[in-house]
Design a protein around this motif. Structure first.
Motif, short mmCIF file in Angstrom:
data_model
loop_
_atom_site.label_atom_id
_atom_site.label_comp_id
_atom_site.label_asym_id
_atom_site.label_seq_id
_atom_site.Cartn_x
_atom_site.Cartn_y
_atom_site.Cartn_z
N SER A 188 0.81 -1.22 0.00
CA SER A 188 0.00 0.00 0.00
C SER A 188 0.84 1.28 0.00
N LYS A 189 2.07 1.18 0.52
CA LYS A 189 2.92 2.38 0.59
C LYS A 189 3.23 2.92 -0.81
N ASN A 190 3.36 2.02 -1.78
CA ASN A 190 3.75 2.45 -3.12
C ASN A 190 2.62 2.39 -4.15
N ALA A 191 1.50 1.76 -3.80
CA ALA A 191 0.38 1.68 -4.75
C ALA A 191 -0.23 3.06 -4.98
N ASN A 192 -0.79 3.27 -6.17
CA ASN A 192 -1.43 4.55 -6.47
C ASN A 192 -2.83 4.64 -5.87
N LYS A 193 -3.57 3.53 -5.93
CA LYS A 193 -4.95 3.53 -5.41
C LYS A 193 -5.22 2.22 -4.70
N ILE A 194 -6.09 2.29 -3.68
CA ILE A 194 -6.47 1.10 -2.93
C ILE A 194 -7.99 1.07 -2.85
N CYS A 195 -8.60 0.11 -3.54
CA CYS A 195 -10.06 -0.02 -3.56
C CYS A 195 -10.47 -0.99 -2.45
N VAL A 196 -11.36 -0.55 -1.57
CA VAL A 196 -11.72 -1.34 -0.39
C VAL A 196 -13.23 -1.58 -0.34
N ASN A 242 -31.94 -6.37 5.94
CA ASN A 242 -30.77 -5.61 6.40
C ASN A 242 -29.51 -5.94 5.61
N ILE A 243 -29.35 -7.22 5.22
CA ILE A 243 -28.11 -7.56 4.49
C ILE A 243 -28.13 -6.95 3.09
N LYS A 244 -29.33 -6.83 2.50
CA LYS A 244 -29.42 -6.20 1.17
C LYS A 244 -28.99 -4.74 1.21
N LYS A 245 -29.23 -4.08 2.34
CA LYS A 245 -28.86 -2.66 2.48
C LYS A 245 -27.34 -2.47 2.41
N LEU A 246 -26.58 -3.53 2.70
CA LEU A 246 -25.12 -3.44 2.73
C LEU A 246 -24.47 -3.75 1.38
N ALA A 247 -25.29 -4.13 0.41
CA ALA A 247 -24.76 -4.54 -0.90
C ALA A 247 -24.19 -3.34 -1.66
N LEU A 248 -23.03 -3.56 -2.26
CA LEU A 248 -22.41 -2.56 -3.15
C LEU A 248 -22.39 -3.20 -4.54
N VAL A 249 -23.46 -2.96 -5.30
CA VAL A 249 -23.69 -3.75 -6.52
C VAL A 249 -22.83 -3.30 -7.70
N ASN A 250 -22.29 -2.09 -7.65
CA ASN A 250 -21.53 -1.58 -8.80
C ASN A 250 -20.02 -1.59 -8.55
N ALA A 251 -19.57 -2.47 -7.67
CA ALA A 251 -18.16 -2.47 -7.27
C ALA A 251 -17.21 -2.62 -8.45
N THR A 252 -17.46 -3.59 -9.32
CA THR A 252 -16.54 -3.84 -10.44
C THR A 252 -16.43 -2.61 -11.34
N LYS A 253 -17.57 -2.01 -11.63
CA LYS A 253 -17.60 -0.80 -12.45
C LYS A 253 -16.79 0.32 -11.81
N HIS A 254 -16.96 0.51 -10.50
CA HIS A 254 -16.24 1.61 -9.82
C HIS A 254 -14.74 1.35 -9.78
N ILE A 255 -14.35 0.09 -9.60
CA ILE A 255 -12.91 -0.23 -9.60
C ILE A 255 -12.30 0.06 -10.97
N VAL A 256 -13.00 -0.33 -12.04
CA VAL A 256 -12.47 -0.10 -13.38
C VAL A 256 -12.49 1.40 -13.72
N ASP A 257 -13.44 2.15 -13.14
CA ASP A 257 -13.39 3.62 -13.28
C ASP A 257 -12.06 4.15 -12.74
N GLU A 258 -11.63 3.61 -11.60
CA GLU A 258 -10.35 4.04 -11.00
C GLU A 258 -9.16 3.60 -11.86
N VAL A 259 -9.26 2.42 -12.46
CA VAL A 259 -8.20 1.98 -13.39
C VAL A 259 -8.10 2.96 -14.57
N GLU A 260 -9.25 3.35 -15.09
CA GLU A 260 -9.25 4.30 -16.21
C GLU A 260 -8.57 5.61 -15.84
N LYS A 261 -8.82 6.08 -14.62
CA LYS A 261 -8.18 7.34 -14.17
C LYS A 261 -6.66 7.20 -14.16
N LEU A 262 -6.18 6.02 -13.76
CA LEU A 262 -4.72 5.80 -13.78
C LEU A 262 -4.19 5.78 -15.20
#
Length: 365
Positions: A139-147, A342-362
């Motif tokens: 993490s010290k040298n990575a540009n972005k960390i998707c969590v 309650n478990i459905k409220k915690l779902a992040l359904v667009n995760a893959t799309k958001h990660i690849v958005d960050e790849v595009e920015k790089l």
């Protein structure tokens, strides 16, 4: 983007590291069909089979983790590390990637370390609420960390963290419409509730022992069971297949249909499983593996349990707590509905799309 992209993805050891990497690659390929991909894994681990099955090329490094106990395997670790760094450098010099993406596991360490030293943009995708040592070091040298969880600034530089969630199989987004197909596919009765038991891609010894001991009790609750026991345990438990409303599978390829058929799910609490189960939205009993670094499966499970969105039983408490917890859940439709909502409220359904958005920015830097 006019030029042909070249992207290295690295991660493995378990399905929890492999399938997110494949999901990310699939989304990049959807956006940029001409992209050239190379996966880098650890020799002799499951990624060497699963990645080619998904249609991607992979190369293996001679690398493994440090055992927590003092073992002979640890003596070979320095040699493996030197070898894998040398070969990672050769791979990067030859392939010349535009971006390197790591999804965790030992193999991602050398390849991301070399990429960073050469100034090649890198992104880490951390699935767990408690990161492993590889990603902490990188993490010290990575540009972005998707969590996928809050609070990871305790471990990573805060200015690099983006909360995206974990990539999941796209087929899970539409399981509500697949129930009839699922019941037919697994040849299940519409008049019984279905329990789906998941121990992870390799299987879980303690969960398998529990199901073997308790299936008579479970079946008295007017249930049928889909039991994924894992490849390591299939030969032992296949004798129960197609007996007493029990199906035994070494591995389930159509997980969307298994989830669609489920009324209750018993599962390990690996990060990818937890993310999938949030999207699936069925009542879950987590039995976290205690045999993982930093007990991160318990931390993953408790992040859901604390939102009144799942139940958890520790392995050490199964003998005492399982029957009571299970029968209470089966007896209360209100509790099932509460967990499901309650478990459905915690779902992040667009995760893959958001990660690849960050790849595009790089890529556009």
């Amino acid at each position: 983007m006019n030029r042909k992209l070249r992207i290295i993805l690295s991660g493995g050891g378990t399905g929890g590291h492999i399938y997110p990497a494949i999901a990310i690659a699939n989304e990049i390929k959807r956006r940029f069909p001409d992209t050239e991909f190379l996966f880098v894994g650890a020799k002799d681990r499951m990624e060497m089979d699963k990645v080619p099955q998904a249609g991607y090329k992979i190369e293996g490094l001679w690398i493994s983790g440090i055992q927590r106990e003092l073992t002979l395997k640890n003596l070979s670790f320095p040699f493996k590390l030197i070898s894998s760094l040398y070969n990672a450098r050769k791979i990067i010099n030859r392939f010349k990637p535009d971006v390197v993406i790591g999804t965790g596991g030992f193999a991602s360490g050398p390849i991301l370390q070399v990429a960073s030293s050469k100034g090649i943009p890198s992104l880490i995708q951390e699935q767990n609420s408690y990161p492993g040592i590889t990603n902490k070091l990188l993490s010290k040298n990575a540009n972005k960390i998707c969590v996928a969880y809050d609070g990871l600034e305790r471990f990573f530089p805060e200015n690099k963290i983006i909360k995206t969630g974990n990539p999941v199989r796209q087929g899970l987004l539409s399981i509500d419409s697949k129930r009839d197909k699922a019941l037919a596919s697994f040849k299940l009765s519409k008049d019984k509730k279905t329990l789906v038991v998941l121990g992870g891609s390799l299987g879980a010894r303690r969960i398998n022992e529990l199901i073997e001991k308790e299936f008579d009790f479970i079946l008295t609750q007017n249930m049928q069971i889909i039991w994924q026991c894992g490849k390591l345990y299939y030969d032992k438990y296949k004798i129960y297949d197609n007996t007493k409303n029990i199906q035994v599978h070494d591995f389930i390829n159509d997980m969307d249909l298994a989830y669609a058929a489920a009324d209750i799910i018993i599962s390990r609490a690996g990060a990818s499983s937890v993310s999938e189960l949030c999207i699936v939205g069925k009542p879950v009993i987590f039995i976290p593996s205690p045999n993982v670094a930093e007990d991160h499966q318990t931390k993953n499970a408790m992040a859901i349990v604390n939102e009144k969105a799942a139940l958890v039983i520790k392995e050490a408490d199964l003998e005492v707590d399982f029957e009571n917890t299970f029968s209470q859940l089966m007896a209360s439709l209100e509790k099932q509905e509460e967990l499901s909502t309650n478990i459905k409220k915690l779902a992040l359904v667009n995760a893959t799309k958001h990660i690849v958005d960050e790849v595009e920015k790089l890529l556009n830097k």
